[in-house]
Write an enzyme that holds these catalytic residues in place. Structure first.
Site, PDB file in Angstrom:
ATOM      1  N   LYS A  48       0.836  -1.195   0.000  1.00  0.00           N
ATOM      2  CA  LYS A  48       0.000   0.000   0.000  1.00  0.00           C
ATOM      3  C   LYS A  48       0.871   1.245   0.000  1.00  0.00           C
ATOM      4  O   LYS A  48       2.079   1.173   0.256  1.00  0.00           O
ATOM      5  CB  LYS A  48      -0.919   0.005   1.228  1.00  0.00           C
ATOM      6  N   ARG A 141     -10.610  -0.031  14.925  1.00  0.00           N
ATOM      7  CA  ARG A 141     -10.466   0.872  13.785  1.00  0.00           C
ATOM      8  C   ARG A 141     -11.397   0.442  12.662  1.00  0.00           C
ATOM      9  O   ARG A 141     -12.094   1.253  12.087  1.00  0.00           O
ATOM     10  CB  ARG A 141      -8.999   0.893  13.324  1.00  0.00           C
ATOM     11  N   TYR A 268      16.066  30.829   6.651  1.00  0.00           N
ATOM     12  CA  TYR A 268      15.051  31.723   7.201  1.00  0.00           C
ATOM     13  C   TYR A 268      15.240  31.941   8.697  1.00  0.00           C
ATOM     14  O   TYR A 268      15.462  31.009   9.463  1.00  0.00           O
ATOM     15  CB  TYR A 268      13.656  31.152   6.961  1.00  0.00           C
ATOM     16  N   MET A 314      11.346  24.491   1.661  1.00  0.00           N
ATOM     17  CA  MET A 314      10.468  23.653   0.842  1.00  0.00           C
ATOM     18  C   MET A 314      11.242  22.819  -0.169  1.00  0.00           C
ATOM     19  O   MET A 314      10.904  21.658  -0.425  1.00  0.00           O
ATOM     20  CB  MET A 314       9.448  24.523   0.115  1.00  0.00           C
TER      21      MET A 314
END
Length: 376
Positions: A48, A141, A268, A314
């Site tokens: 998965k 679940r 930053y 990023m």
């Protein structure tokens, strides 16, 4: 109009040219073989989430080549992708909606069923052939509540007698499968055994019963289960010390190198301020690509660990090379198996306060996957 390229600013390059996740398919095979040697049950390889970010189709093929007899996925489209790639072994999926059932049936994919209502939706689609009834033994679940199990098994037996569906499996999911304390897992196994007994009483004879995950396959004595689901262990996440091999390494190259002076800040907010003159290198991969935005981490470059400094951005982050002579294009190992002194995915998980599963799954689509065959 002419564009002038400054000699101080290299031409931009796509991340595909600088960073990649390298997946060793021989490690996948070795990990499957390790489980097959250690447990008597058949192996269901859980692929998965694009095989935990490793690439579902190549990993599934390698797992089957090594002896996995089942594949497991969460979502319907993951199962359909495997079938479209030509994989023919049984596949189980456990998250789907009614609109996907016809496609799943047409592609001979088994589906999990937890309630009578779900079962009725399944039998309304003639092409769906096989189901696995799921009993909630304590994870809370998904799965049938124990007080609804008798109704579910009797209804399933009724539909099976009519030829509307085959109950191929009964299963559940461990809540403490990676814990050294097997008390809860043993309780769940006993509940599953009770559930199987009730299913037999209703007239069902499933061919597979499964409960254990990778760790539970080793720590839980369950000879009456004939299938184990290997997820974490497939990729080398070694929770019980089996000597599994991590299959992925994440690598990049220094995009830029420069000297900064003592007192100058990096990235930053200038969370990092140099205490001495030093060399810094820019690694062109960031949190958009799955690098955790942590305050403390390191990578391997030029054969040594270099600390990540400043905030991870990023698309990039910066490392401190000190006085080591490095050049643009120098290889960087962000994580590997740790055998050469580089960080492992487990190190990044520790720095981020998470688990290696999330580190692998988080590596984004901008990072190309490359497949290789290492030492067998």
């Amino acid at each position: 109009m002419f564009l002038v390229q400054s000699r101080h600013r290299p031409a931009p390059r796509g991340i595909a040219g600088l960073s990649e996740a390298v997946v060793d398919l021989s490690a996948i095979r070795d990990n499957v073989r390790t489980f097959r040697q250690r447990v008597p049950q058949d192996v269901l390889a859980v692929v998965k989430a694009d095989a935990f970010g490793h690439g579902a189709v190549p990993v599934a093929r390698a797992a089957v080549e090594a002896g996995a007899t089942w594949l497991g996925v969460a979502h319907a489209d993951e199962a359909l992708q495997l079938r479209a790639a030509g994989l023919t072994v049984p596949i189980l999926t456990w998250l789907y909606d009614a609109a996907e059932l016809m496609l799943l049936g047409d592609m001979d994919v088994d589906v999990s069923v937890s309630t009578v209502a779900e079962l009725q939706r399944v039998v309304s689609i003639p092409s769906v052939q096989s189901v696995h009834l799921k009993l909630d033994t304590g994870l809370h679940r998904a799965g049938s509540a124990p007080d609804q199990w008798i109704e579910l098994t009797r209804t399933a037996a009724h539909y099976e007698a009519l030829g509307a569906v085959t109950v191929r499996g009964i299963w559940s999911h461990l809540s403490h499968g990676d814990s050294a304390d097997a008390v809860q897992s043993t309780r769940q196994l006993q509940l599953l055994r009770t559930g199987v007994g009730l299913a037999h009483r209703a007239g069902l004879r499933p061919s597979v019963v499964h409960l254990a995950n990778s760790a539970g396959a080793i720590t839980l004595d369950a000879p009456d289960c004939n299938l184990v689901r290997i997820g974490a262990g497939l990729y080398g996440i070694d929770e019980v010390g089996l000597g599994l091999r991590p299959a992925m390494r994440l690598v990049s190259k220094l995009a830029q190198v420069r000297r900064i002076r003592a007192g100058e800040g990096v990235s930053y907010g200038h969370d990092f301020v140099a205490e001495r003159d030093t060399t810094i290198g820019l690694v062109p991969i960031g949190y958009a690509d799955g690098i955790p935005r942590v305050r403390q981490a390191s990578v391997q470059c030029h054969g040594v660990r270099m600390p990540v400094i400043g905030r991870i951005a990023m698309d990039q982050f910066v490392v401190d090379a000190g006085d080591i002579a490095v050049e643009p294009g120098e290889p960087v190992t962000i994580f590997g198996d740790g055998s050469a002194g580089e960080p492992a995915a487990s190190d990044w998980a520790g720095w981020a306060g998470t688990i290696p599963h999330e580190i692998y799954c988080g590596i984004g689509s901008r990072v190309p996957r490359r497949y290789e065959e290492g030492n067998r």
